[in-house]
Design a protein around this motif. Structure first.
Motif, short mmCIF file in Angstrom:
data_model
loop_
_atom_site.label_atom_id
_atom_site.label_comp_id
_atom_site.label_asym_id
_atom_site.label_seq_id
_atom_site.Cartn_x
_atom_site.Cartn_y
_atom_site.Cartn_z
N THR A 141 74.42 82.63 29.22
CA THR A 141 73.50 83.75 29.28
C THR A 141 73.06 83.97 30.72
O THR A 141 72.89 83.03 31.48
CB THR A 141 72.29 83.49 28.36
OG1 THR A 141 72.70 83.69 27.01
CG2 THR A 141 71.14 84.42 28.66
N ALA A 156 70.26 83.64 22.51
CA ALA A 156 71.52 83.02 22.12
C ALA A 156 72.53 83.14 23.26
O ALA A 156 72.19 83.54 24.38
CB ALA A 156 72.04 83.67 20.85
N THR A 172 63.48 87.01 19.64
CA THR A 172 64.78 86.39 19.49
C THR A 172 65.86 87.42 19.81
O THR A 172 65.78 88.58 19.37
CB THR A 172 64.99 85.87 18.05
OG1 THR A 172 63.97 84.91 17.76
CG2 THR A 172 66.35 85.24 17.88
N VAL A 173 66.87 87.00 20.55
CA VAL A 173 67.99 87.88 20.86
C VAL A 173 69.27 87.18 20.41
O VAL A 173 69.54 86.05 20.82
CB VAL A 173 68.06 88.20 22.37
CG1 VAL A 173 69.18 89.20 22.65
CG2 VAL A 173 66.73 88.74 22.87
N ILE A 174 70.04 87.83 19.53
CA ILE A 174 71.27 87.21 19.04
C ILE A 174 72.34 87.26 20.13
O ILE A 174 72.18 87.89 21.18
CB ILE A 174 71.78 87.86 17.75
CG1 ILE A 174 72.27 89.28 17.99
CG2 ILE A 174 70.68 87.86 16.69
CD1 ILE A 174 73.06 89.85 16.82
N ASP A 175 73.48 86.59 19.87
CA ASP A 175 74.50 86.43 20.90
C ASP A 175 75.20 87.74 21.25
O ASP A 175 75.21 88.70 20.47
CB ASP A 175 75.54 85.40 20.43
CG ASP A 175 76.20 85.82 19.14
OD1 ASP A 175 77.39 86.16 19.18
OD2 ASP A 175 75.52 85.83 18.09
N ASN A 176 75.78 87.77 22.45
CA ASN A 176 76.60 88.88 22.93
C ASN A 176 75.84 90.21 23.01
O ASN A 176 76.37 91.27 22.70
CB ASN A 176 77.86 89.05 22.07
CG ASN A 176 78.82 87.89 22.23
OD1 ASN A 176 79.52 87.79 23.22
ND2 ASN A 176 78.82 86.99 21.25
N VAL A 190 63.31 90.95 16.92
CA VAL A 190 64.65 90.37 16.85
C VAL A 190 65.63 91.44 17.32
O VAL A 190 65.76 92.50 16.70
CB VAL A 190 65.00 89.91 15.42
CG1 VAL A 190 66.42 89.37 15.38
CG2 VAL A 190 64.01 88.86 14.95
N VAL A 192 69.25 92.79 17.81
CA VAL A 192 70.55 92.59 17.17
C VAL A 192 71.61 93.54 17.71
O VAL A 192 72.77 93.48 17.29
CB VAL A 192 70.45 92.72 15.64
CG1 VAL A 192 69.51 91.68 15.07
CG2 VAL A 192 70.01 94.13 15.24
N ARG A 193 71.22 94.44 18.62
CA ARG A 193 72.21 95.33 19.24
C ARG A 193 71.81 95.58 20.69
O ARG A 193 70.67 95.36 21.07
CB ARG A 193 72.31 96.65 18.48
CG ARG A 193 71.02 97.41 18.36
CD ARG A 193 71.23 98.73 17.61
NE ARG A 193 71.73 98.51 16.28
CZ ARG A 193 70.94 98.33 15.21
NH1 ARG A 193 69.63 98.33 15.35
NH2 ARG A 193 71.48 98.14 14.03
N PRO A 205 64.87 94.65 12.59
CA PRO A 205 65.38 94.48 13.94
C PRO A 205 64.60 95.32 14.94
O PRO A 205 63.90 96.28 14.55
CB PRO A 205 66.82 94.96 13.83
CG PRO A 205 66.76 96.00 12.75
CD PRO A 205 65.76 95.51 11.75
#
Length: 211
Positions: A141, A156, A172-176, A190, A192-193, A205
């Motif tokens: 990251t 992530a 929270t930030v998801i991967d990629n 959160v 997610v995009r 989200p």
């Protein structure tokens, strides 16, 4: 010569940085520079003057390093102060001894990492970034300069965070995921995009709340 940290801003954030700098034994002394206080000392630490006095104090060897103790409500000011002094005075790097940092991580100057944070393999944290208590930054990251991470932010892997981003407590930030510059993520959100448009994002989200 004793190591003396000069902190720009004598408010609560500056005082926290001073506390960790001394109690975690990163510096022998701390002093403040603040344009808005008339106090000569705060919590026993001297106020040497206003920000206009920083270069003179460095030339007189009253400070050896500099750090910016201005909070998330003044992100542009944080960036501006860094740009003014980056080639003139060494910026400190403070990583609390309770943190875990993988040896492959790259951490820039002017960065402070508060207690109990974890920084995984191949993470890049650029200059003048603050990570508050208990942040977790997963592998690969990248966090650009002048960002502010609130307590317990979780990122992530393979995330790209642009300059002057504020990440709220427990977000929270998801991967990629890519987050563009000057974005603010609200508490508990959160992501997610990808986020490319400037503004404040909240919810699960996370969605744009205001530009």
């Amino acid at each position: 010569m004793n190591s003396v940290l000069g902190i720009i801003g004598a408010g609560h954030l500056g005082q926290q940085i001073a506390h960790y700098a001394i109690t975690d034994k990163h510096f022998e002394q701390v002093v403040f520079f603040d344009d808005f206080t008339s106090d000569s000392n705060i919590n026993g630490w001297p106020v040497l003057g206003r920000t206009q006095d920083i270069l003179k104090s460095f030339s007189q060897k009253k400070i050896t390093h500099l750090m910016i103790g201005i909070g998330y409500k003044h992100m542009e000011a944080r960036a501006n102060f860094y740009d003014i002094y980056k080639d003139k005075i060494p910026f400190a790097r403070i990583i609390h001894s309770s943190c875990w940092v993988d040896p492959t991580a790259i951490i820039g100057e002017g960065v402070i990492v508060y207690p109990n944070s974890a920084i995984d393999a191949h993470v890049v944290i650029k200059n003048n970034v603050l990570l508050n208590i208990g942040c977790t930054i997963a592998h690969d990251t990248s966090i650009a300069s002048h960002c502010f991470l609130s307590p317990r932010v979780a990122l992530a892997g393979f995330i790209i965070v642009g300059e002057q981003v504020i990440l709220g407590i427990n977000c929270t930030v998801i991967d990629n995921i890519t987050i563009g510059q000057n974005v603010k993520i609200g508490a508990g959100a959160v992501v997610v995009r990808d986020i490319t448009e400037k503004g404040t994002y909240v919810g699960v989200p996370a969605k744009l709340n205001k530009k």
